[in-house]
Design an enzyme around this catalytic site. Structure first.
Site, PDB file in Angstrom:
ATOM      1  N   HIS A 139       0.830  -1.209   0.000  1.00 14.68           N
ATOM      2  CA  HIS A 139       0.000   0.000   0.000  1.00 14.68           C
ATOM      3  C   HIS A 139       0.864   1.259   0.000  1.00 14.68           C
ATOM      4  O   HIS A 139       0.492   2.283   0.559  1.00 14.68           O
ATOM      5  CB  HIS A 139      -0.982  -0.004   1.185  1.00 14.68           C
ATOM      6  CG  HIS A 139      -2.083  -1.013   0.998  1.00 14.68           C
ATOM      7  ND1 HIS A 139      -3.213  -0.747   0.268  1.00 14.68           N
ATOM      8  CD2 HIS A 139      -2.189  -2.298   1.415  1.00 14.68           C
ATOM      9  CE1 HIS A 139      -3.997  -1.829   0.251  1.00 14.68           C
ATOM     10  NE2 HIS A 139      -3.388  -2.777   0.941  1.00 14.68           N
ATOM     11  N   ASP A 148       2.015  -3.594  -9.975  1.00 14.81           N
ATOM     12  CA  ASP A 148       1.773  -4.854 -10.693  1.00 14.81           C
ATOM     13  C   ASP A 148       2.208  -4.743 -12.147  1.00 14.81           C
ATOM     14  O   ASP A 148       2.812  -5.663 -12.709  1.00 14.81           O
ATOM     15  CB  ASP A 148       0.277  -5.216 -10.640  1.00 14.81           C
ATOM     16  CG  ASP A 148      -0.237  -5.320  -9.214  1.00 14.81           C
ATOM     17  OD1 ASP A 148       0.585  -5.397  -8.291  1.00 14.81           O
ATOM     18  OD2 ASP A 148      -1.467  -5.300  -9.024  1.00 14.81           O
ATOM     19  N   ASP A 174       2.497   1.959  -3.195  1.00 14.38           N
ATOM     20  CA  ASP A 174       2.674   2.385  -4.604  1.00 14.38           C
ATOM     21  C   ASP A 174       1.811   3.587  -4.961  1.00 14.38           C
ATOM     22  O   ASP A 174       2.265   4.519  -5.614  1.00 14.38           O
ATOM     23  CB  ASP A 174       2.512   1.210  -5.599  1.00 14.38           C
ATOM     24  CG  ASP A 174       1.161   0.529  -5.588  1.00 14.38           C
ATOM     25  OD1 ASP A 174       0.332   0.810  -4.693  1.00 14.38           O
ATOM     26  OD2 ASP A 174       0.927  -0.304  -6.491  1.00 14.38           O
TER      27      ASP A 174
HETATM   28  C1  GLA Z   1      -3.119  -4.264  -5.024  1.00 18.43           C
HETATM   29  C2  GLA Z   1      -2.841  -3.203  -6.102  1.00 18.43           C
HETATM   30  C3  GLA Z   1      -1.398  -2.702  -6.062  1.00 18.43           C
HETATM   31  C4  GLA Z   1      -0.970  -2.337  -4.639  1.00 18.43           C
HETATM   32  C5  GLA Z   1      -1.341  -3.454  -3.662  1.00 18.43           C
HETATM   33  C6  GLA Z   1      -1.056  -3.078  -2.221  1.00 18.43           C
HETATM   34  O1  GLA Z   1      -2.451  -5.443  -5.331  1.00 18.43           O
HETATM   35  O2  GLA Z   1      -3.114  -3.744  -7.379  1.00 18.43           O
HETATM   36  O3  GLA Z   1      -1.245  -1.606  -6.927  1.00 18.43           O
HETATM   37  O4  GLA Z   1      -1.549  -1.122  -4.240  1.00 18.43           O
HETATM   38  O5  GLA Z   1      -2.714  -3.802  -3.743  1.00 18.43           O
HETATM   39  O6  GLA Z   1       0.302  -2.906  -2.021  1.00 18.43           O
END
Ligand code: GLA
Length: 352
Positions: A44, A146, A46
């Site tokens: 959490h 991601d 990014d």
């Molecule tokens: C999900 C989102 C990512 C990131 C994570 C938490 O996977 O797709 O962008 O924010 O949650 O780190």
């Protein structure tokens, strides 16, 4: 006890080519794959312009295709989880006519990427297009982690991503005595989808109240000093993010010098912060982490990804892997599924 072994790229490619031939009566001209990912630390952060440290997995999605001359796109999925219909056709978007999300839901993300795809551009631009597709076609206001790891992952390496500058650096992760174990809790609480955008908003509000562009610009001391300007909950959310960004930098440095104990300690701190300050864990994830930490040969363990279910990630000595899996399963009240993966390559063209 054995880890589950989902089909790898070769098997999936054979299946995709077969499905393509059956449907379109010809061989596809192109095949590509894109990996899954696990985030080792930096959760959490990014969407707060912070640091993340994911690695690409050997588990992949394979796509095959051929160009067509009639301006139409035909999509077909072989995924068993996909909603119906599994095949659909639509015209390519034009300046006058955009694609819209709808049903079947499985196609929305693909449509979003087609809609937003630039004619040319750097890797970062492609990652941003895919992020845009998540936001506007899949309805998830996610960060950029991601997409960047899926594009830039490299075998034998984790990837430290600075989500403010989009600079990345590879961190070696190929020590044969080390294993990364992913444990799926096999629960997904419905809360997840509504809480994610809420967390994002709370972080933005705290940054604004402190007169900063994002929480990346905030030091712990500044947050403490501005405590009165934000809500109690906002303070705890921001304390997680600010601390997690620092932990991620420290963890990347620990991995570089092979200090797995230090890395493991940071993973555990990360989990506690996600559980207590950010409040995105759940009893099942906490149980899996506790179980892993009481097993032999484990350096550290934490929830990974958005939270409210999903997976934990555990760093351990490879020789203890089956013992650790056994121990976790015995301690866990649910049914866990285990995946073991080396750090793998990002998206690539496949040849046959
Ligand atoms: C999900 C989102 C990512 C990131 C994570 C938490 O996977 O797709 O962008 O924010 O949650 O780190």
């Amino acid at each position: 006890m054995a880890a589950s072994s989902p089909p790898r790229a070769g098997e999936l490619l054979a299946e995709a080519r077969r499905a393509f031939r059956e449907e379109f009566g010809a061989e596809p001209e192109l095949a590509v794959s894109a990996p899954g990912r696990v985030n080792l630390i930096g959760e959490h952060t990014d969407y707060n312009q912070g640091l993340v440290l994911p690695m690409a997995l050997e588990l992949v999605t394979v796509l095959v295709g051929s160009p067509r001359a009639d301006g139409l796109v035909s999509l077909l999925t072989t995924s068993e989880d996909a909603d119906e219909p599994r095949r659909l056709q639509f015209p390519l978007p034009t300046a006058q006519r955009s694609l819209e999300p709808g049903t079947p839901r499985w196609a929305n993300y693909v449509k979003g990427v087609i809609q937003h795809y630039p004619d040319s551009g750097s890797v970062a631009a492609r990652a941003q297009v895919c992020q845009q597709a998540e936001h506007s076609f899949a309805g998830v206001p996610c960060g950029i982690m991601d997409q960047l790891i899926a594009l830039l992952g490299q075998e034998g390496h984790a990837l430290l991503i600075d989500c403010r500058s989009l600079e990345t650096s590879l961190v070696p992760l190929s020590e044969p005595k080390l294993a990364v174990l992913i444990t799926n809790s096999n629960v997904r609480h419905s809360l997840g989808s509504s809480e994610y955008p809420l967390r994002r908003r709370q972080c933005e509000e705290v940054a604004r109240a402190l007169g900063k562009e994002s929480l990346r610009e905030v030091q712990l001391e500044e947050l403490e000093a501005g405590r009165e300007l934000v809500s109690k909950e906002g303070f705890r959310r921001a304390r997680h993010v600010v601390g997690e960004i620092r932990r991620t930098a420290q963890a990347a440095a620990a991995l570089c010098r092979g200090d797995y104990r230090a890395f493991g300690r940071l993973m555990v701190e990360s989990h506690h912060s996600l559980r207590d300050d950010y409040e995105v864990s759940c009893p099942e994830l906490d149980q899996l982490v506790e179980a892993a930490l009481s097993a032999p040969g484990v350096y550290g363990s934490r929830m990974t990804g958005g939270g409210f279910g999903g997976c934990t990630v555990t760093l351990l000595e490879a020789s203890f892997t089956s013992q650790v899996m056994q121990h976790i399963q015995e301690q866990y009240s649910g049914t866990a599924t285990f995946y073991l993966s080396q750090a793998a390559d990002g998206a690539k063209v496949l040849h046959w």
